[in-house]
Scaffold this motif. Structure first.
Motif, PDB file in Angstrom:
ATOM      1  N   UNK A 131      39.195   7.343 -51.743  1.00 49.65           N
ATOM      2  CA  UNK A 131      39.829   6.030 -51.746  1.00 49.65           C
ATOM      3  C   UNK A 131      41.348   6.113 -51.473  1.00 49.65           C
ATOM      4  N   UNK A 132      42.117   7.215 -51.673  1.00 49.15           N
ATOM      5  CA  UNK A 132      43.655   7.300 -51.594  1.00 49.15           C
ATOM      6  C   UNK A 132      43.645   7.874 -50.161  1.00 49.15           C
ATOM      7  N   UNK A 133      42.848   8.933 -49.792  1.00 49.06           N
ATOM      8  CA  UNK A 133      43.216   9.522 -48.390  1.00 49.06           C
ATOM      9  C   UNK A 133      42.443   9.369 -47.366  1.00 49.06           C
TER      10      UNK A 133
ATOM     11  N   UNK B 166      34.446   6.987 -45.442  1.00 45.72           N
ATOM     12  CA  UNK B 166      34.675   7.277 -46.901  1.00 45.72           C
ATOM     13  C   UNK B 166      33.260   6.650 -47.488  1.00 45.72           C
TER      14      UNK B 166
ATOM     15  N   UNK C 104      40.484  -6.990 -51.001  1.00 50.74           N
ATOM     16  CA  UNK C 104      40.240  -6.318 -52.144  1.00 50.74           C
ATOM     17  C   UNK C 104      39.543  -7.280 -53.333  1.00 50.74           C
ATOM     18  N   UNK C 105      38.899  -6.823 -54.390  1.00 53.27           N
ATOM     19  CA  UNK C 105      38.513  -7.763 -55.361  1.00 53.27           C
ATOM     20  C   UNK C 105      37.110  -7.013 -55.855  1.00 53.27           C
ATOM     21  N   UNK C 106      36.749  -5.743 -55.611  1.00 55.52           N
ATOM     22  CA  UNK C 106      35.624  -5.366 -56.165  1.00 55.52           C
ATOM     23  C   UNK C 106      35.885  -4.969 -57.756  1.00 55.52           C
ATOM     24  N   UNK C 107      35.241  -5.924 -58.572  1.00 57.38           N
ATOM     25  CA  UNK C 107      35.411  -5.859 -59.885  1.00 57.38           C
ATOM     26  C   UNK C 107      35.052  -4.688 -60.907  1.00 57.38           C
TER      27      UNK C 107
ATOM     28  N   UNK D 141      42.632  -7.397 -44.880  1.00 57.86           N
ATOM     29  CA  UNK D 141      42.342  -6.595 -46.040  1.00 57.86           C
ATOM     30  C   UNK D 141      42.012  -7.123 -47.092  1.00 57.86           C
TER      31      UNK D 141
ATOM     32  N   UNK E 135      41.005   6.798 -44.597  1.00 57.58           N
ATOM     33  CA  UNK E 135      41.216   5.514 -44.165  1.00 57.58           C
ATOM     34  C   UNK E 135      40.230   4.890 -43.371  1.00 57.58           C
TER      35      UNK E 135
END
Lengths: 229, 115
Positions: free
Chosen positions: B81-83, B90, B7-10, B5, B85
Motif C-alpha cells: 500500500x505504501x510503495x 498491488x 478511500x473508506x474501506x472500513x 481517489x 501505485x
C-alpha cells in the motif's frame, strides 16, 4: 554566514540547482538572514508574514530538517546552511511549495465544530477539565512541517490525511461540544486515511510548536478500540 | 471509469488490532521457547521429538505460526500500500501473498502433525 539555497523557476530553469550566498550576519533568526539575502538577490522567492512563529508561512527544510525560518536561531545552524523547500510537495518557485494537497487533507477531516443543537444565548460552555483536553491540539498553525516530513504522507498524499490533519481530527473528536464523534471515527477507520501512520514520529521531531501528532493518532486508535470492544 | 481517489474501506482498525494481538502471541511463543531452551541446553533429536510429541506444544506452535502468517500478511500488505501505485500490481501481490501464506499454513499443519 554561508548559505546554499535551492533555486527553481519552472518557467526558466530546466532543473533545480543550489545557489551559494554569503551575508554579514552573526545573530538573529534565519529569516533575518533570508531578508538580507533577498536584498542581494531579489529573485529569491519565499513565503513569510508574521516573523514570530504564528502564521506558519516560512516553513522550509533547514539543513535537512523541517522548521520555521523565523524562529530558528542562526547560532544553532551549521554552515553552509542548506535551505530547501518542504519535501514531498510540488515546488512553485524556489522555497515556495504548492500546499493544495496538504489543505485538501486538512479540509477532509471537517475542521469545524459539528453541533446540531440550537445555539445558546452565549457560548457553548465546557468545564475547565473538558477544555484541558484541547491543549496540545488547538495550537497547530498548519505550517506543514510535520506532514511534509512524514514518509507515509510522501507515498500517499492523496489518501493519507497526514499528521497535521489527524492532529486536527483529534482536536474535534476530543471536543465535548462536537456531536459528530462517531462519523469522524468512521471516516478515519480506513487502511489509508489514518492507518498509513507507522509511528515513524518525524512529525513530533520537527513540530515547531512542540505538538505531538503521534500521540493524538494513538488517542484516535484508542477511541476506535473502545468503540469496538 | 472515473479516476477519483476513493478511500473508506472500513478495515483499518481491525487489521491494526490483529497485527498487535498476533505480535503479542509471537512474543509469548518466542519467550517461552527461549526459556525452555535455557533450561534444556544441548537438545538433541530425541529431545526435540519429545517436545513436539505433546499436544499442547503442537497446538501452540500452530497458533504461533498462524499468527506469524497473518502478521506477515498485514505487514506485506502495508508495504504494498505504501510503495506500489499500480492497482493491478498491488492486487496481484495481495493475491500471491495470501495464497502463499495459506499454503504455508497447511504445510505447517502437515509438519507439526506428521512428526
Amino acid at each position: 554566514m554561508k548559505f546554499r539555497i535551492y533555486r527553481y523557476n519552472p518557467e526558466t530553469d530546466a532543473a533545480p540547482f543550489m545557489q551559494d550566498y554569503e551575508v554579514e550576519i552573526a545573530q538573529g533568526m534565519l529569516l533575518d538572514a533570508l531578508i538580507l539575502i533577498k536584498e542581494q538577490d531579489d529573485s529569491l522567492s519565499l513565503r513569510k508574514s508574521c516573523r514570530e512563529g504564528v502564521c506558519g508561512s516560512d516553513a522550509m527544510n533547514i539543513n535537512g530538517r523541517n522548521g520555521l525560518a523565523c524562529i530558528t536561531p542562526l547560532s544553532i545552524l551549521k554552515e553552509p546552511v542548506e535551505l530547501r523547500p518542504l519535501p514531498g510537495l510540488p515546488v512553485i518557485r524556489d522555497l515556495i511549495v504548492d500546499m493544495t494537497q496538504f489543505f485538501k487533507q486538512y479540509h477532509s477531516i471537517k475542521p469545524y465544530l459539528v453541533n446540531n443543537d440550537p445555539p445558546p444565548e452565549t457560548e457553548r460552555l465546557q468545564s475547565p477539565a473538558q477544555r484541558e483536553h484541547l491543549n496540545g491540539l488547538y495550537e497547530c498553525i498548519l505550517c506543514g512541517c510535520c506532514s511534509t516530513s512524514c514518509p507515509s504522507f510522501w507515498w500517499n498524499p492523496d489518501k493519507f490525511v497526514g499528521p497535521a490533519g489527524l492532529l486536527q481530527a483529534y482536536r474535534f473528536i476530543a471536543d465535548t461540544r462536537d456531536q459528530a464523534t462517531s462519523e469522524r471515527l468512521d471516516d478515519l477507520e480506513d487502511p489509508y486515511r489514518l492507518f498509513r501512520c507507522h509511528t515513524i514520529m518525524n512529525c513530533v521531531d520537527v513540530c515547531p510548536k512542540e505538538l505531538n501528532p503521534t500521540e493524538a493518532i494513538g488517542h484516535i486508535k484508542d477511541m476506535m478500540v473502545r468503540r469496538l470492544v | 471509469m472515473v479516476s477519483r481517489v476513493v478511500v473508506g474501506a472500513h478495515y483499518g482498525l481491525k487489521d491494526w488490532l490483529i497485527q498487535r494481538v498476533t505480535a503479542g502471541v509471537m512474543a509469548l511463543g518466542g519467550a517461552s521457547l527461549a526459556v525452555y531452551l535455557a533450561f534444556h541446553p544441548h537438545l538433541g533429536y530425541a529431545g526435540w521429538a519429545a517436545l513436539f510429541s505433546s499436544g499442547p506444544v503442537r497446538t501452540f506452535s500452530l497458533l504461533f505460526l498462524v499468527c506469524l502468517y497473518y502478521h506477515a500478511w498485514i505487514g506485506v500488505r502495508d508495504i504494498a500500500m505504501d510503495y506500489i501505485k499500480l492497482v493491478w500490481l498491488r492486487f496481484l501481490i495481495h493475491v500471491l501473498v495470501i495464497l502463499t501464506l495459506i499454503v504455508y499454513a497447511i504445510w505447517s499443519f502437515q509438519i507439526l502433525w506428521g512428526l
